[in-house]
Design a protein around this motif. Structure first.
Motif, PDB file in Angstrom:
ATOM      1  N   PRO A  54      16.137 -11.820  -8.376  1.00 16.14           N
ATOM      2  CA  PRO A  54      15.715 -13.229  -8.369  1.00 16.14           C
ATOM      3  C   PRO A  54      14.738 -13.504  -7.238  1.00 16.14           C
ATOM      4  N   HIS A  55      13.745 -14.326  -7.505  1.00 12.62           N
ATOM      5  CA  HIS A  55      12.772 -14.615  -6.459  1.00 12.62           C
ATOM      6  C   HIS A  55      12.817 -16.100  -6.131  1.00 12.62           C
ATOM      7  N   PRO A  56      12.390 -16.469  -4.927  1.00 14.63           N
ATOM      8  CA  PRO A  56      11.612 -15.656  -3.995  1.00 14.63           C
ATOM      9  C   PRO A  56      12.439 -14.547  -3.326  1.00 14.63           C
ATOM     10  N   ASP A  57      11.852 -13.338  -3.283  1.00 15.25           N
ATOM     11  CA  ASP A  57      12.510 -12.156  -2.739  1.00 15.25           C
ATOM     12  C   ASP A  57      11.573 -11.535  -1.706  1.00 15.25           C
ATOM     13  N   VAL A  58      11.888 -11.721  -0.448  1.00 12.97           N
ATOM     14  CA  VAL A  58      10.977 -11.305   0.608  1.00 12.97           C
ATOM     15  C   VAL A  58      10.900  -9.784   0.750  1.00 12.97           C
ATOM     16  N   VAL A  59      11.887  -9.051   0.238  1.00 13.96           N
ATOM     17  CA  VAL A  59      11.903  -7.600   0.459  1.00 13.96           C
ATOM     18  C   VAL A  59      10.736  -6.904  -0.248  1.00 13.96           C
ATOM     19  N   PRO A  60      10.605  -6.993  -1.575  1.00 13.92           N
ATOM     20  CA  PRO A  60       9.448  -6.335  -2.194  1.00 13.92           C
ATOM     21  C   PRO A  60       8.127  -6.975  -1.803  1.00 13.92           C
ATOM     22  N   TYR A  61       8.151  -8.283  -1.549  1.00 11.43           N
ATOM     23  CA  TYR A  61       6.931  -8.949  -1.104  1.00 11.43           C
ATOM     24  C   TYR A  61       6.437  -8.345   0.209  1.00 11.43           C
ATOM     25  N   SER A  62       7.343  -8.169   1.157  1.00 14.21           N
ATOM     26  CA  SER A  62       6.932  -7.648   2.461  1.00 14.21           C
ATOM     27  C   SER A  62       6.508  -6.187   2.370  1.00 14.21           C
ATOM     28  N   ALA A  63       7.124  -5.422   1.470  1.00 16.74           N
ATOM     29  CA  ALA A  63       6.713  -4.027   1.297  1.00 16.74           C
ATOM     30  C   ALA A  63       5.273  -3.937   0.810  1.00 16.74           C
ATOM     31  N   ARG A  64       4.894  -4.840  -0.090  1.00 14.84           N
ATOM     32  CA  ARG A  64       3.507  -4.840  -0.565  1.00 14.84           C
ATOM     33  C   ARG A  64       2.574  -5.444   0.484  1.00 14.84           C
ATOM     34  N   ASP A  65       3.070  -6.390   1.255  1.00 16.09           N
ATOM     35  CA  ASP A  65       2.277  -6.956   2.335  1.00 16.09           C
ATOM     36  C   ASP A  65       1.961  -5.890   3.379  1.00 16.09           C
ATOM     37  N   TRP A  66       2.890  -4.960   3.576  1.00 21.79           N
ATOM     38  CA  TRP A  66       2.623  -3.827   4.484  1.00 21.79           C
ATOM     39  C   TRP A  66       1.381  -3.059   4.040  1.00 21.79           C
ATOM     40  N   GLY A  67       1.230  -2.901   2.730  1.00 16.20           N
ATOM     41  CA  GLY A  67       0.050  -2.198   2.235  1.00 16.20           C
ATOM     42  C   GLY A  67      -1.237  -2.873   2.638  1.00 16.20           C
ATOM     43  N   ASN A  68      -1.267  -4.203   2.580  1.00 16.22           N
ATOM     44  CA  ASN A  68      -2.475  -4.922   2.959  1.00 16.22           C
ATOM     45  C   ASN A  68      -2.664  -4.972   4.474  1.00 16.22           C
ATOM     46  N   ARG A  69      -1.589  -5.032   5.238  1.00 16.77           N
ATOM     47  CA  ARG A  69      -1.687  -5.114   6.690  1.00 16.77           C
ATOM     48  C   ARG A  69      -1.993  -3.759   7.334  1.00 16.77           C
ATOM     49  N   VAL A  70      -1.401  -2.688   6.781  1.00 22.40           N
ATOM     50  CA  VAL A  70      -1.475  -1.373   7.410  1.00 22.40           C
ATOM     51  C   VAL A  70      -2.116  -0.330   6.497  1.00 22.40           C
ATOM     52  N   GLY A  71      -1.617  -0.246   5.264  1.00 19.46           N
ATOM     53  CA  GLY A  71      -1.939   0.890   4.419  1.00 19.46           C
ATOM     54  C   GLY A  71      -3.400   1.035   4.062  1.00 19.46           C
ATOM     55  N   HIS A  72      -4.084  -0.083   3.776  1.00 25.09           N
ATOM     56  CA  HIS A  72      -5.473   0.033   3.333  1.00 25.09           C
ATOM     57  C   HIS A  72      -6.363   0.675   4.380  1.00 25.09           C
ATOM     58  N   TRP A  73      -6.048   0.435   5.625  1.00 30.83           N
ATOM     59  CA  TRP A  73      -6.894   0.994   6.678  1.00 30.83           C
ATOM     60  C   TRP A  73      -6.727   2.507   6.742  1.00 30.83           C
ATOM     61  N   ARG A  74      -5.547   2.996   6.437  1.00 31.25           N
ATOM     62  CA  ARG A  74      -5.358   4.455   6.377  1.00 31.25           C
ATOM     63  C   ARG A  74      -6.118   5.054   5.195  1.00 31.25           C
ATOM     64  N   ILE A  75      -6.044   4.401   4.028  1.00 34.56           N
ATOM     65  CA  ILE A  75      -6.798   4.894   2.876  1.00 34.56           C
ATOM     66  C   ILE A  75      -8.288   4.942   3.207  1.00 34.56           C
ATOM     67  N   MET A  76      -8.784   3.892   3.818  1.00 29.37           N
ATOM     68  CA  MET A  76     -10.208   3.854   4.141  1.00 29.37           C
ATOM     69  C   MET A  76     -10.602   4.988   5.084  1.00 29.37           C
ATOM     70  N   ASP A  77      -9.773   5.267   6.077  1.00 30.94           N
ATOM     71  CA  ASP A  77     -10.081   6.355   7.012  1.00 30.94           C
ATOM     72  C   ASP A  77     -10.179   7.693   6.283  1.00 30.94           C
ATOM     73  N   VAL A  78      -9.233   7.960   5.389  1.00 33.16           N
ATOM     74  CA  VAL A  78      -9.241   9.231   4.666  1.00 33.16           C
ATOM     75  C   VAL A  78     -10.442   9.318   3.731  1.00 33.16           C
TER      76      VAL A  78
END
Length: 323
Positions: A54-78
């Motif tokens: 049931p939503h709002p569910d902060v757990v999967p939301y925050s996991a995907r938010d991690w991708g935008n905050r952290v993950g994309h910059w790693r992809i770009m570097d590689v």
């Protein structure tokens, strides 16, 4: 044929006319970072739930938010290290939510194509006017923010209607990533005299599937990418193939996963004598100019062509696909 959506002709892989990529390359290789926004509490859709709980569910939301905050910059570097320009599968709302990521992509001369507005809002049940509004908003918003005219489309969360492909052709898109029927581009059946091709995307080497469904280890995923490439390279000696790696920052970019992915990308781009490292837009443009008519002629000569365009399901079946 019973249950056949009739979006493209059956076109056997063996003995097709030769596709030759620029410079005589054997494989056209592109990488599709999905730059997406998942809403915390999206509007409901009776055909599909956006979150498992049931939503709002902060757990999967925050996991995907991690991708935008952290993950994309790693992809770009590689990708920078390996000299790969991305073809961005873009949730267009990201232009407003995280313009910093968009600017970083523009600085790298990456391509953008539309992945809908939000990845938590589906095409199921849309009227034609609503679907047109999404497409028109995608074209205008990306042009205003980046100067690019988008030429590709991947429906949000792989959800479409029976009219999606016809609308893309009408709006002068060049390719759709929503079908997974081939390892080469192929003409799609659309209304009128428009042209639209199916661009080889991938589910099998998509990190959503390899990590979320197959539960592969990072090393197993890297090995899968390299073996996938080796086979397409071997076949590309006869006629050019396409390899796409779709990525999601909230998956592939974790510290324990990014290293093996880097190894695989180094391996593939280390074959530059045989590999055209490019974007989906460039593949589509070259194919339309050099091989589209050849493909249609071969389909006709083989007797593979069938009359009609668009969805043509059996009367009792739904025309709407599922992910």
């Amino acid at each position: 044929m019973h249950g056949d959506p009739n979006l493209y002709d059956f076109w056997p892989y063996r003995d097709r006319p030769k596709i030759t990529w620029p410079g005589g390359k054997k494989v056209a290789f592109w990488v599709a970072p999905n730059i997406e926004f998942y809403e915390l509490d999206p509007p409901g859709n009776p055909s599909r739930k956006p979150w498992g709980r049931p939503h709002p569910d902060v757990v999967p939301y925050s996991a995907r938010d991690w991708g935008n905050r952290v993950g994309h910059w790693r992809i770009m570097d590689v990708m920078d290290e390996c000299g790969v320009r991305g073809s961005v599968s873009l949730s267009v709302a990201m232009l407003d939510h995280h313009p910093e990521i968009i600017r970083a992509c523009v600085d790298r001369d990456w391509e953008f194509f539309s992945h809908g507005i939000y990845n938590t809002r589906y095409s199921y049940g849309m009227t034609e006017a609503q679907e047109r509004a999404v497409i028109e908003d995608s074209i205008k918003s990306v042009r205003d923010a980046t100067g690019q005219r988008i030429r590709g489309y991947l429906a949000p969360a792989l959800t479409h209607t029976e009219r999606t492909l016809d609308l893309l052709a009408e709006y002068d898109f060049w390719y759709s990533c929503d079908l997974f029927q081939d390892d080469q581009p192929q003409p799609l059946k659309v209304k009128g005299d428009k042209r639209l091709i199916s661009m080889p995307y991938s589910l099998e080497v998509n990190d959503v599937i390899t990590y979320g469904v197959y539960h592969q280890s990072p090393r197993a995923y890297a090995d899968t990418l390299m073996r996938h490439f080796d086979q397409l390279l071997e076949e590309g000696a006869e006629t050019g193939t396409v390899m796409c790696i779709p990525l999601h920052a909230y998956l592939v970019s974790h510290p324990h996963r990014i290293g093996p992915f880097r190894d695989a990308l180094r391996y593939i781009t280390g074959h530059r004598d045989d590999v055209w490292v490019t974007t989906a837009k460039d593949i589509a443009e070259f194919y339309l100019a050099n091989h589209y008519d050849q493909t249609l002629a071969d389909i006709q000569a083989r007797g593979c062509a069938r009359a009609g365009t668009g969805f043509n399901p059996a009367p009792a079946e739904s025309a709407e696909g599922a992910r």
